[in-house]
Design a protein around this motif. Sequence first.
Motif, short mmCIF file in Angstrom:
data_model
loop_
_atom_site.label_atom_id
_atom_site.label_comp_id
_atom_site.label_asym_id
_atom_site.label_seq_id
_atom_site.Cartn_x
_atom_site.Cartn_y
_atom_site.Cartn_z
N ILE A 175 1.18 -1.23 0.04
CA ILE A 175 -0.15 0.38 -0.42
C ILE A 175 1.33 0.98 -0.30
N ALA B 120 -5.88 -2.41 4.74
CA ALA B 120 -6.57 -1.12 4.69
C ALA B 120 -7.44 -0.59 5.19
N VAL C 63 -7.57 3.22 2.62
CA VAL C 63 -7.78 2.55 1.20
C VAL C 63 -8.62 1.70 1.72
#
Length: 84
Positions: A17, A53, A58
């Motif tokens: 990420i 995430a 995200v």
Amino acid sequence: MRRAVLQDVHARVCSLIEEFSPDAMAVESVFTALNMRTALCLAEVRGVILLAAAQHSVVVYSYAPREVKASVAGYGHASKRKCN
């Protein structure tokens, strides 16, 4: 599942990420027809991916395995067998 494995998965997803800065991620939902032990292991891994995430803000979209197969292979019951 061993804690070290889950920590490794989390660290790797966080690294990806940070490297690619995605706006969103797609994850496959756990297929419940698997045996219970396998389903629980997949759910644990999915959980650390969702945590990574969330920690990086995200957005995550979840798709059924058949939806993923249909999108990739054009057929929802396609085999996961690797093609050469």
